[in-house]
Design a protein around this motif. Structure first.
Motif, short mmCIF file in Angstrom:
data_model
loop_
_atom_site.label_atom_id
_atom_site.label_comp_id
_atom_site.label_asym_id
_atom_site.label_seq_id
_atom_site.Cartn_x
_atom_site.Cartn_y
_atom_site.Cartn_z
N ALA A 236 12.26 6.47 5.64
CA ALA A 236 12.08 6.58 4.19
C ALA A 236 10.59 6.76 3.92
CB ALA A 236 12.60 5.33 3.50
N TRP A 237 10.19 7.95 3.47
CA TRP A 237 8.78 8.26 3.28
C TRP A 237 8.23 7.74 1.96
CZ3 TRP A 237 5.39 9.70 6.81
CH2 TRP A 237 5.85 10.25 8.01
N ASP A 238 9.09 7.22 1.10
CA ASP A 238 8.58 6.66 -0.16
C ASP A 238 8.16 5.19 0.02
OD1 ASP A 238 11.11 5.66 0.21
OD2 ASP A 238 11.89 6.25 -1.74
N VAL A 239 8.23 4.69 1.24
CA VAL A 239 7.79 3.33 1.56
C VAL A 239 6.42 3.41 2.23
CG1 VAL A 239 8.29 1.23 2.86
CG2 VAL A 239 10.16 2.55 1.86
N GLU A 240 5.44 2.68 1.69
CA GLU A 240 4.09 2.68 2.25
C GLU A 240 4.02 1.77 3.46
OE1 GLU A 240 1.31 4.41 1.55
OE2 GLU A 240 2.43 5.64 0.14
N SER A 241 4.72 2.16 4.51
CA SER A 241 4.76 1.34 5.71
C SER A 241 4.79 2.24 6.94
CB SER A 241 6.01 0.45 5.68
OG SER A 241 6.10 -0.34 6.82
N GLN A 242 4.12 1.80 7.98
CA GLN A 242 4.07 2.58 9.21
C GLN A 242 5.29 2.34 10.09
OE1 GLN A 242 0.55 0.52 10.25
NE2 GLN A 242 -0.83 2.24 9.89
N ILE A 243 5.59 3.30 10.93
CA ILE A 243 6.54 3.10 12.01
C ILE A 243 5.85 2.21 13.05
CG2 ILE A 243 7.80 4.22 13.90
CD1 ILE A 243 7.92 6.73 12.03
N LYS A 244 6.53 1.17 13.50
CA LYS A 244 5.94 0.23 14.44
C LYS A 244 6.48 0.51 15.85
CE LYS A 244 3.89 -2.13 11.14
NZ LYS A 244 2.42 -2.12 10.98
N VAL A 245 5.56 0.73 16.80
CA VAL A 245 5.94 0.91 18.20
C VAL A 245 5.31 -0.22 19.00
CG1 VAL A 245 5.83 2.40 20.23
CG2 VAL A 245 6.11 3.41 17.95
N SER A 246 6.15 -1.14 19.47
CA SER A 246 5.69 -2.30 20.25
C SER A 246 6.02 -2.06 21.72
CB SER A 246 6.36 -3.58 19.76
OG SER A 246 6.07 -3.80 18.39
N MET A 247 4.97 -2.05 22.56
CA MET A 247 5.15 -1.74 23.97
C MET A 247 4.99 -3.01 24.81
SD MET A 247 3.02 1.86 24.16
CE MET A 247 1.52 1.14 23.46
N PHE A 248 6.01 -3.30 25.62
CA PHE A 248 6.01 -4.44 26.53
C PHE A 248 6.20 -3.95 27.95
CE2 PHE A 248 7.63 -5.74 22.39
CZ PHE A 248 6.94 -6.92 22.13
N ASP A 249 6.01 -4.83 28.91
CA ASP A 249 6.17 -4.44 30.30
C ASP A 249 7.61 -4.02 30.62
OD1 ASP A 249 3.53 -4.93 30.82
OD2 ASP A 249 3.84 -6.95 31.60
N ASP A 250 8.57 -4.61 29.90
CA ASP A 250 9.97 -4.33 30.23
C ASP A 250 10.71 -3.51 29.19
OD1 ASP A 250 9.97 -6.25 28.27
OD2 ASP A 250 11.58 -7.46 29.14
N ARG A 251 10.01 -3.12 28.09
CA ARG A 251 10.72 -2.38 27.05
C ARG A 251 9.74 -1.81 26.02
NH1 ARG A 251 10.29 -7.55 25.62
NH2 ARG A 251 10.15 -8.14 23.42
N ILE A 252 10.26 -0.92 25.17
CA ILE A 252 9.56 -0.43 23.98
C ILE A 252 10.47 -0.65 22.78
CG2 ILE A 252 8.64 1.60 22.78
CD1 ILE A 252 7.89 2.80 25.42
N GLU A 253 9.91 -1.17 21.70
CA GLU A 253 10.66 -1.35 20.46
C GLU A 253 10.08 -0.43 19.39
OE1 GLU A 253 10.47 -5.46 19.43
OE2 GLU A 253 11.60 -6.13 21.20
N ILE A 254 10.94 0.35 18.75
CA ILE A 254 10.52 1.29 17.71
C ILE A 254 11.24 0.91 16.42
CG2 ILE A 254 10.46 3.72 16.99
CD1 ILE A 254 10.70 4.34 20.09
N ILE A 255 10.48 0.55 15.40
CA ILE A 255 11.06 0.14 14.12
C ILE A 255 10.58 1.09 13.03
CG2 ILE A 255 11.25 -1.71 12.42
CD1 ILE A 255 10.68 -3.70 14.63
N SER A 256 11.52 1.74 12.37
CA SER A 256 11.16 2.69 11.31
C SER A 256 11.62 2.17 9.95
CB SER A 256 11.79 4.06 11.58
OG SER A 256 13.18 3.96 11.73
N PRO A 257 10.81 2.41 8.91
CA PRO A 257 11.15 1.93 7.56
C PRO A 257 12.32 2.70 6.97
CG PRO A 257 8.81 2.50 7.76
CD PRO A 257 9.51 3.08 8.94
N GLY A 258 13.18 1.97 6.27
CA GLY A 258 14.34 2.60 5.63
C GLY A 258 15.57 2.44 6.51
N GLY A 259 16.64 1.90 5.95
CA GLY A 259 17.89 1.77 6.69
C GLY A 259 18.59 3.12 6.75
#
Length: 417
Positions: free
Chosen positions: A258-281
């Motif tokens: 959802a581009w009308d939300v002033e929030s970044q996509i979060k990419v969290s990098m760990f040794d065993d995984r990557i988590e990608i969280i995007s705004p807007g359901g």
């Protein structure tokens, strides 16, 4: 029966049900059962025919515009089922307010959500609105089009073809998001250490073309999840996480957020995984099951999706989730997808080849870590067999070379080898 996001019970007919009619009409539709209490017990109505007239009159007099609904008598004419369909003329207002469902409750929408409903009622997307910046350049878009589809000339006609420019109104938000410089949020990447209190590196890509963001994020990914293995004169690239899966997840996050939300996509990098969280359901018109199965795709940003499709970065028909799953078919751990009202989260685990583990061994493996030693007391409570069997299975996994044992006696601990 129980109340859900799309089901509500009303023992009596009061005006409160009209808020729910508004909510169902504004979103995914639903059913309201009259003559049934909150626990799903049938209480019945004294005069169902009069009750039907009352419900119909209340809806027709109170909801603007007129919603699409049907009434049906049930349980030997003791209860009434009101089915409300998702409408096309959003927003549907009760007393000049729009409502939505929040789990089993009905609440008033906020200003942002009301704006979205108004646009949806007009069949307009946020990306199609006029961009507040009109002094835009598109060097990166031009370069990518020439590189990937060998386009020879790039001008305003090209932008018109891509639905990014209109001679009367100018550039839309999709154009702004693709422009070399813009005011839109991007991606925030963080590489964590052993826990979230330890940050090795943080990189943010903001206010630039999402095509540049897509490439820059992929370069950071390679630094941590790819390496070369040299055997004699041969060099072999090793991927800890499939790059194709990561690129697919990032592309999906960029074009479906959802581009009308002033929030970044979060990419969290760990040794065993990557988590990608995007705004807007999920966008309206698609359920979580449909999204996860890949059976149906609803594009929130069709113009952005069209550009990524033309460049070959994604399949426009929503095969991203299916493709990610396919890339992990031979993996011991599978990617995870979490959908909430305001975010979508994709977890990509480090790829580990399935080493012919038994079903019980797989259960234990999922509880182990590559970096943190765990004792039997930290493992056994989370499997459906006792400590003795857990210990025996761990010994078998050790023989297979999957698990390493450290310590003795009560100090014995286990870690993935």
């Amino acid at each position: 029966m129980r109340e859900t996001r799309t089901t509500e019970f009303k023992e009596k007919i009061t005006n409160t049900f009209l808020k729910t009619v508004s909510a169902f009409s504004n979103y995914d539709g639903g059913e309201i059962f009259f003559g049934i209490d909150d626990n799903g017990n049938i209480k019945g109505l004294s005069d169902v025919k009069q009750a039907c007239l009352d419900i119909e009159n209340k809806i027709n007099d109170s909801i603007i515009p007129q919603p699409d609904y049907t009434l049906e008598l049930q349980n030997n004419d003791r209860t009434i089922k009101l089915t409300v369909k998702s409408g096309l003329q959003k927003p549907y207002l009760y007393k000049s307010k729009a409502y939505k469902r929040n789990d089993t409750a009905t609440i008033e929408v906020d200003t942002l959500e009301l704006s979205r409903l108004i646009l949806e009622g007009k069949n307009i997307r946020f990306e199609e609105l006029l961009c507040k910046e009109q002094e835009l350049t598109f060097d990166i878009l031009c370069q990518k089009l020439k590189e990937y589809i060998q386009i020879e000339t790039f001008n305003q006609d090209t932008l018109k073809t891509l639905n990014l420019y209109n001679s009367t109104t100018g550039y839309n938000n999709a154009a702004g998001i693709l422009a070399d410089k813009n005011h839109f949020p991007g991606i925030d990447m963080v590489k964590f250490g052993e826990n979230i209190s330890i940050i090795h590196k943080r990189t943010t890509f903001d206010n630039i073309s999402i095509l540049a963001v897509y490439e820059k994020v992929s370069e950071v990914f390679k630094d941590y999840y790819q390496y070369e293995e040299i055997k004699g004169t041969d060099r072999k690239k090793v991927e800890k996480i499939p790059e194709a899966a990561f690129r697919e997840a990032i592309a999906n996050a960029l074009i479906h957020r959802a581009w009308d939300v002033e929030s970044q996509i979060k990419v969290s990098m760990f040794d065993d995984r990557i988590e990608i969280i995007s705004p807007g359901g999920l966008p309206s018109g698609i359920t979580e099951d449909e999204y996860l199965s890949g059976k149906l795709s609803v594009l929130r940003n069709r113009n952005l999706a069209n550009v990524f499709y033309r460049l070959g970065f994604v399949e426009i028909f929503g095969t991203g989730i299916t493709r990610i799953k396919q890339l992990y078919e031979e993996g011991l751990k599978q990617p995870d997808f979490e959908v909430s009202e305001n975010t979508i989260k994709i977890v990509l685990p480090v790829f580990e080849q399935n080493q012919n583990l038994t079903e019980d061994e797989r259960k234990i493996y999922k509880l182990l870590s590559r970096t943190m030693l765990k004792s039997i007391s930290e493992i056994a409570p989370y499997v459906d067999f006792g400590k003795s069997k857990t210990t025996q299975i761990l010994k078998e996994m050790c023989k297979k070379g999957v698990v390493k044992i450290e310590g003795r006696g009560r100090g014995t601990k286990y870690v993935i080898k």
